[in-house]
Design a protein around this motif. Structure first.
Motif, PDB file in Angstrom:
ATOM      1  N   GLU A  15       0.822  -1.193   0.000  1.00 17.71           N
ATOM      2  CA  GLU A  15       0.000   0.000   0.000  1.00 17.71           C
ATOM      3  C   GLU A  15       0.867   1.257   0.000  1.00 17.71           C
ATOM      4  OE1 GLU A  15      -0.072  -2.561   1.894  1.00 17.71           O
ATOM      5  OE2 GLU A  15      -2.072  -3.452   1.857  1.00 17.71           O
ATOM      6  N   GLU A  16       2.105   1.119   0.422  1.00 11.96           N
ATOM      7  CA  GLU A  16       2.942   2.308   0.536  1.00 11.96           C
ATOM      8  C   GLU A  16       3.857   2.515  -0.667  1.00 11.96           C
ATOM      9  OE1 GLU A  16       4.756   2.526   4.373  1.00 11.96           O
ATOM     10  OE2 GLU A  16       2.905   1.897   5.368  1.00 11.96           O
ATOM     11  N   ILE A  17       3.719   1.652  -1.639  1.00  9.56           N
ATOM     12  CA  ILE A  17       4.512   1.863  -2.860  1.00  9.56           C
ATOM     13  C   ILE A  17       3.909   3.024  -3.635  1.00  9.56           C
ATOM     14  CG2 ILE A  17       5.144   0.848  -5.088  1.00  9.56           C
ATOM     15  CD1 ILE A  17       5.336  -1.856  -3.682  1.00  9.56           C
ATOM     16  N   ASP A  18       4.727   3.989  -3.967  1.00 10.61           N
ATOM     17  CA  ASP A  18       4.302   5.178  -4.722  1.00 10.61           C
ATOM     18  C   ASP A  18       3.651   4.743  -6.039  1.00 10.61           C
ATOM     19  OD1 ASP A  18       5.905   8.343  -5.252  1.00 10.61           O
ATOM     20  OD2 ASP A  18       4.371   7.423  -6.542  1.00 10.61           O
ATOM     21  N   PRO A  19       2.484   5.247  -6.346  1.00  7.47           N
ATOM     22  CA  PRO A  19       1.833   4.838  -7.599  1.00  7.47           C
ATOM     23  C   PRO A  19       2.697   5.190  -8.822  1.00  7.47           C
ATOM     24  CG  PRO A  19       0.341   6.145  -6.227  1.00  7.47           C
ATOM     25  CD  PRO A  19       1.692   6.232  -5.584  1.00  7.47           C
ATOM     26  N   LEU A  71      13.390  -1.485  -3.320  1.00 12.40           N
ATOM     27  CA  LEU A  71      12.911  -2.370  -2.261  1.00 12.40           C
ATOM     28  C   LEU A  71      13.603  -2.017  -0.942  1.00 12.40           C
ATOM     29  CD1 LEU A  71      11.151  -4.848  -1.572  1.00 12.40           C
ATOM     30  CD2 LEU A  71      13.152  -6.281  -2.042  1.00 12.40           C
ATOM     31  N   ALA A  72      14.905  -1.739  -1.013  1.00 16.57           N
ATOM     32  CA  ALA A  72      15.623  -1.339   0.199  1.00 16.57           C
ATOM     33  C   ALA A  72      15.053  -0.025   0.735  1.00 16.57           C
ATOM     34  CB  ALA A  72      17.117  -1.206  -0.102  1.00 16.57           C
ATOM     35  N   GLU A  73      14.801   0.937  -0.152  1.00 18.01           N
ATOM     36  CA  GLU A  73      14.205   2.212   0.277  1.00 18.01           C
ATOM     37  C   GLU A  73      12.893   1.982   1.030  1.00 18.01           C
ATOM     38  OE1 GLU A  73      14.458   4.449  -3.676  1.00 18.01           O
ATOM     39  OE2 GLU A  73      14.237   6.096  -2.214  1.00 18.01           O
ATOM     40  N   LEU A  74      12.124   1.019   0.511  1.00 15.35           N
ATOM     41  CA  LEU A  74      10.813   0.728   1.089  1.00 15.35           C
ATOM     42  C   LEU A  74      10.959   0.137   2.496  1.00 15.35           C
ATOM     43  CD1 LEU A  74       7.936   0.915  -0.164  1.00 15.35           C
ATOM     44  CD2 LEU A  74       8.181  -1.465  -0.847  1.00 15.35           C
ATOM     45  N   LEU A  75      12.047  -0.581   2.728  1.00 16.32           N
ATOM     46  CA  LEU A  75      12.208  -1.287   4.000  1.00 16.32           C
ATOM     47  C   LEU A  75      12.982  -0.470   5.041  1.00 16.32           C
ATOM     48  CD1 LEU A  75      13.013  -4.937   2.780  1.00 16.32           C
ATOM     49  CD2 LEU A  75      10.835  -4.010   3.592  1.00 16.32           C
ATOM     50  N   VAL A  76      13.728   0.523   4.580  1.00 10.53           N
ATOM     51  CA  VAL A  76      14.545   1.319   5.508  1.00 10.53           C
ATOM     52  C   VAL A  76      13.671   1.888   6.631  1.00 10.53           C
ATOM     53  CG1 VAL A  76      15.725   3.551   5.725  1.00 10.53           C
ATOM     54  CG2 VAL A  76      16.415   1.926   3.949  1.00 10.53           C
ATOM     55  N   GLY A  77      14.144   1.739   7.852  1.00 16.23           N
ATOM     56  CA  GLY A  77      13.460   2.367   8.978  1.00 16.23           C
ATOM     57  C   GLY A  77      12.265   1.605   9.506  1.00 16.23           C
ATOM     58  N   ARG A  78      12.001   0.423   8.954  1.00 14.02           N
ATOM     59  CA  ARG A  78      10.853  -0.353   9.431  1.00 14.02           C
ATOM     60  C   ARG A  78      11.278  -1.348  10.502  1.00 14.02           C
ATOM     61  NH1 ARG A  78       6.244   0.031   6.163  1.00 14.02           N
ATOM     62  NH2 ARG A  78       6.772   1.058   4.216  1.00 14.02           N
ATOM     63  N   SER A 127      16.672  -9.549   9.202  1.00 16.93           N
ATOM     64  CA  SER A 127      17.600  -8.556   8.682  1.00 16.93           C
ATOM     65  C   SER A 127      17.682  -8.752   7.178  1.00 16.93           C
ATOM     66  CB  SER A 127      18.968  -8.717   9.339  1.00 16.93           C
ATOM     67  OG  SER A 127      18.825  -8.499  10.735  1.00 16.93           O
ATOM     68  N   TYR A 128      17.880  -7.647   6.470  1.00 16.40           N
ATOM     69  CA  TYR A 128      17.916  -7.703   5.011  1.00 16.40           C
ATOM     70  C   TYR A 128      19.269  -7.231   4.522  1.00 16.40           C
ATOM     71  CZ  TYR A 128      13.024  -8.852   4.865  1.00 16.40           C
ATOM     72  OH  TYR A 128      11.832  -9.518   5.012  1.00 16.40           O
ATOM     73  N   ARG A 129      19.837  -7.977   3.610  1.00 15.74           N
ATOM     74  CA  ARG A 129      21.132  -7.609   3.050  1.00 15.74           C
ATOM     75  C   ARG A 129      21.003  -7.503   1.540  1.00 15.74           C
ATOM     76  NH1 ARG A 129      26.030  -7.831   5.381  1.00 15.74           N
ATOM     77  NH2 ARG A 129      25.236  -9.164   7.052  1.00 15.74           N
ATOM     78  N   ARG A 133       6.621  -4.791  -6.903  1.00 12.74           N
ATOM     79  CA  ARG A 133       5.475  -5.282  -6.120  1.00 12.74           C
ATOM     80  C   ARG A 133       5.624  -6.765  -5.795  1.00 12.74           C
ATOM     81  NH1 ARG A 133       2.398  -1.915  -9.571  1.00 12.74           N
ATOM     82  NH2 ARG A 133       1.843  -3.752 -10.790  1.00 12.74           N
ATOM     83  N   VAL A 134       6.087  -7.517  -6.768  1.00 13.54           N
ATOM     84  CA  VAL A 134       6.305  -8.950  -6.512  1.00 13.54           C
ATOM     85  C   VAL A 134       7.337  -9.128  -5.396  1.00 13.54           C
ATOM     86  CG1 VAL A 134       7.428 -11.001  -7.515  1.00 13.54           C
ATOM     87  CG2 VAL A 134       5.531  -9.877  -8.712  1.00 13.54           C
ATOM     88  N   CYS A 135       8.428  -8.370  -5.477  1.00 11.32           N
ATOM     89  CA  CYS A 135       9.462  -8.503  -4.444  1.00 11.32           C
ATOM     90  C   CYS A 135       8.916  -8.100  -3.075  1.00 11.32           C
ATOM     91  CB  CYS A 135      10.672  -7.635  -4.793  1.00 11.32           C
ATOM     92  SG  CYS A 135      11.569  -8.256  -6.229  1.00 11.32           S
ATOM     93  N   ALA A 136       8.145  -7.029  -3.035  1.00 13.81           N
ATOM     94  CA  ALA A 136       7.576  -6.587  -1.758  1.00 13.81           C
ATOM     95  C   ALA A 136       6.598  -7.632  -1.215  1.00 13.81           C
ATOM     96  CB  ALA A 136       6.886  -5.236  -1.932  1.00 13.81           C
TER      97      ALA A 136
END
Lengths: 453, 453, 453
Positions: C5-9, C203-210, C215-217, C341-344
């Motif tokens: 839902e938070e992915i920029d359209p 995808l990293a941008e989307l996960l930063v700060g959550r 852990s994601y590498r 979206r698939v990756c998220a």
């Protein structure tokens, strides 16, 4: 070891000629027909011939009497032989007891066997375990018989003598054995089973005198009672049989049918599948069933040996089965040769199928610096390099070369060659599963021998 | 034991007649409708009837109040019953609380249920766990209602009383049980589930008084709450249930659908598949899912019982489901009879499915000398002999007769008969997996009893 | 956590713009092109950049020299650049050694690479491990060359310097890691692999700060040698990688292809399958093979990491592969967005996939009294209620939510929501398989966080 390359290009004709020599002999489960047949085989390969006395108990069975026959006929009143064993040995119910009597057609009729649907063909019938006599003839022949008296003669003997079988044993580095078995009890029937015994003989010829991983045992035995007799006499040692196959009906035009061993996934089953697949022609795999040829006995639950059965047409499914139409026209030199090539390919798979260990298991090794990789990148990869990568990736001690060939869809030989190259480059070593295997290897310096060509 | 042969040829009509008798009764999850139904069953088979007080806690649930109903209608101003419970008991929302009031059509409307797509049919709706009242009617009926006031009456009672269920237990040699369960809470709906309860009753009738391997427990219970109540009261003993099936919707013309137990490969699942396959008509196997009939409760993770569900049409997938069209025209005598035959065949498989041990496991035994093999060789083999060979080959202690029937593609009964013949000839013995089984066998002399006919 | 839902359209256009910025850079396995690319990524996400000295031994390999290039051309006698690196960096054989010489066309020819079947396209070729120089050009371009002398210049350097890679590590509650890897060594090729690195960055941008479970590498590394170098330096810790995927060629119009990890049934493989299935468009699953992208190294037998590879078109199977036609027209903003979206979605499955324990395992709990069930019975059930029943039935400690989604054919998110509702109602609790997991949960209060939305 190179087997396929050493098969004589004219082998089909040699095989056919050998089958033609053996065709006229009247074989049965015992008797001189078997002995003559074994003599023919013995002129080509080392063969140990065993004679087992009548009456010997073999598991639930007893070795039956020896059957021999000189002549048999039905003569009409005019003295003409209306049925004549000399013309075709199928005419006599195989293992018939002797008879010599003048009888009316009425009395004879219950002893006549024909195939009404195939009025020109003579059926092949036997009566091993119930004493009986009879004649097999074409339906047309029988129709032509007129009422009246006939002179009926079967000049056979059933004596306390022996059951005969032959065995060719080729010693390999290991006492583990590969069993090749074929029945030799059928009279003038070409596909079933002169095809099997000629191909087995040729395969043995091909292997004689070679440095082999496994020991090979070729059995030339009467069906059922022969297998049972051999199993009885060798019951303590059958555990050595690691792989086995019954060869029968492999000379006609049909595609191959391979009936799997009882377990259904023995190494022989997978080797056969791989080879038949690589052969490039249609084939069919059949599940094990307890009816068929001598795989029935090898696969009885007490033995449960990994023995399958290679055929072309399957018993009972084609009209020529067990009739005079299974003659020398029914088998073809090129089909006999193809069957031999398939068998030799299976031997190659069994001899070379091992597990290896990747000695450089962390990331790919740099194949380029060893001259095993193309130098310019960016293009699709060649199958040979792919084979190297597959062998490296799956050589973790749990995958055999056959596993790798299956998973990669690459030919077994290409996978085996890749393993050889990697081994030469110090990237791979044989994975020994037991001290026995390591000893076997040490004795024969096996790894090097099998990886070179 | 012969079951199928003893089924009355007119059984379809008997079953249909019994269903017709029970059809008019207004059943619900509690109340006198259930009691009358159980009385009908009890007139045919020994039935123990249990009454469980309202309010009893059964796991996460409580036994609900008892519901009884005398009458229900909506009368128009002229005093005509525009909806009448006496005409069809589906007209009342099942388990409705009582109501007696003059109301405008406007006020009544939220309490009316119809099926707009099937304007002639009355839907079946319930409200067990939220207090409510309502009427179900055909859409045409509702369309015809004119504005105005109506006299609305549901003369029902909801009282602190009991939940009722019935149980028929047939003692076998073993305390291991086969469970047959069917729900008896639906009012005038023929396929769902008078079909199930009449067939279950007939199956019990067929088994009464017989020498049985397993004990059989037939449950006639209200859906969901009945199964939960029974499981609560018997929670210490459900481990005895070795095989089980819910019977529902087995009277209509559809092909069979069998929904597997939670594990998906229980013996009941394989027995059902074998029997439906041998039945020769199309059928479908469905994977377990947690929605459906009482297999939901038997298959909850804490119990995880091997209980499947035999249906013809699957719930919710056919238009007549839960409507007045599921009436006596929807079920057919011959379909009820076929369902009984299928159930009886499954019983035969369960009763006779055992593992055996080949007492002569090395090579085939010589069947001919025991009269079990044809004497003239050379022709294709008969299925009965093939069955003997299959049983011998696979009777290694790890294959049951059902396994052998599956692998051989031969009918279970033929395999079972073959085992019997081999046992009579001393070639086979039952393989007992535990001391318990051996004791059971000793008590009932089971092997002989089941192998003879 | 809500990701999708938070992915920029407008994300597709952002991704495309980022790819366009990076497109002109001349990357190779080492050198400033890699550094510039990493700088672009670092402007968006936290990135740790590593420099590994030339000559460092990494398993069987050595870190190669650093390659940089300023210019390259072939000039004709008139001084015109007939091939010009400035026009397209594919024109130089990637990693070419320097050359500056006047040569005849004859002498130059062995150093020219073209694609005769696609005469307008320039191929992409490399020579990393054999010192060589060369030019890639369109076949038409080559055909147009006339005999004579040319001024050949490749102004490159190969120096003892460094190999560079970037790493973005996002700390989660657990030290168990999810690895996302993409290669950054290809010059102006858009799909392979600017698509992969832009999507990985987003995808990293989307996960930063959550607040994250794992852990994601994210690895941005040169292909093959980069993965090998990273694995060498991190060989003690790779056991933390629980799930991983290589992203490459995910920007073009083709349907998705997912190549499974070496084991073939890792959780990442099943999560990918579930997500691609729910994506609603055709997709294909490929078995692992040891040729491809860096999953080759992660999946070498010594590491055997659960790392698959997400692609659209598969390497080597489409004409644009490794040619100038893999340009910015070949990738599409909406395809990049779909890949993100698939990756998220896969991240959501991995984050939320757990085993639960039904706290009320005997029969179904009464969902109605908790407001989780419809009150009027008799109608088909809604998917959301069905999801509750599935989660209850299979939450026996041996089924994960992904198992349940697979078995029920319901979307993973619906199953996950059902688990959340049941947990809120005290009917379900997380099933911890180890003390570690329980500790992780206690630290992050994980159960509540993930079950709420």
């Amino acid at each position: 070891m190179r087997l396929l390359e050493e098969i004589d290009p004219g082998i089909g004709n040699h095989l056919y000629r050998f089958a033609s020599e053996l065709y006229p002999i009247c074989r049965s489960i015992t008797g001189d027909g078997v002995r003559q047949t074994l003599a023919g085989i013995q002129s080509r390969i080392p063969l140990q011939i065993s004679e087992v006395p009548t009456g010997t108990q073999v598991f639930d069975w007893n070795v039956p009497r020896e059957w021999n026959i000189r002549d048999a006929y039905i003569k009409d009143a005019a003295g003409n032989r209306v049925v004549d064993f000399q013309a075709c040995n199928l005419h006599v119910l195989n293992y018939s007891s002797p008879v010599r009597k003048v009888m009316s057609l009425q009395e004879i009729r219950p002893h006549l066997f024909t195939i009404p649907e195939r009025p020109e063909w003579v059926p092949y019938r036997t009566s091993y375990y119930r004493e009986d006599w009879g004649f097999c003839m074409s339906h047309n022949q029988m129709q032509a018989l007129t009422d009246g008296n006939y002179d009926v003669c079967i000049d056979s003997t059933l004596t306390q003598d022996h059951l005969t079988y032959g065995e060719c044993y080729l010693v390999g580095r290991s006492t583990d054995e590969v069993l090749i078995s074929c029945h030799i009890c059928h009279p003038s029937l070409a596909n079933n089973n002169l095809s099997g015994l000629t191909v087995a003989t040729a395969l043995a010829e091909l292997l004689v005198g070679r440095e082999l991983r496994y020991s090979y045992r070729f059995l030339f035995i009467p069906g059922t009672i022969g297998a049972i007799t051999w199993l009885w006499r060798n019951r303590e040692n059958v555990g050595r049989i690691r792989h086995g196959v019954v060869l029968t009906g492999i000379g006609n035009e049909s595609e191959f049918h391979y009936k799997k061993s009882r377990s259904g996934n023995a190494e022989i089953d997978r080797a056969m599948k791989q080879v038949l697949h690589e052969n490039g022609r249609p084939y069919e795999l059949l599940e094990f069933s307890p009816y068929g040829y001598d795989e029935r006995q090898y696969g009885s639950p007490g033995f449960n040996l990994p023995v399958g059965c290679l055929m072309r047409s399957v018993w009972g499914t084609f009209p020529e089965y067990h009739t005079s139409a299974d003659n020398l026209d029914f088998v073809k030199p090129e089909r006999l040769a193809e069957s031999l090539r398939v068998c030799a390919s299976v031997v190659m798979v069994l001899e070379n199928n091992r597990r290896y260990r990747n000695l450089n298991p962390y990331c790919e090794p740099q194949l380029g610096k060893r001259g095993l990789y193309r130098s310019t990148g960016g293009k699709p990869i060649e199958a040979e390099i792919n084979a190297l990568l597959w062998v490296l990736n799956l050589s973790d001690g749990s995958h055999s070369l056959l596993d790798i060939a299956e998973q990669s869809s690459l030919p077994f030989e290409m996978i085996h060659n890749a393993a050889g190259k990697l081994q030469e480059n110090g990237l791979l070593s044989v994975f020994y599963e037991s001290a026995d295997q390591a000893r076997e290897a040490a004795a024969g310096n096996i790894a090097q021998v099998t990886s070179r060509r």
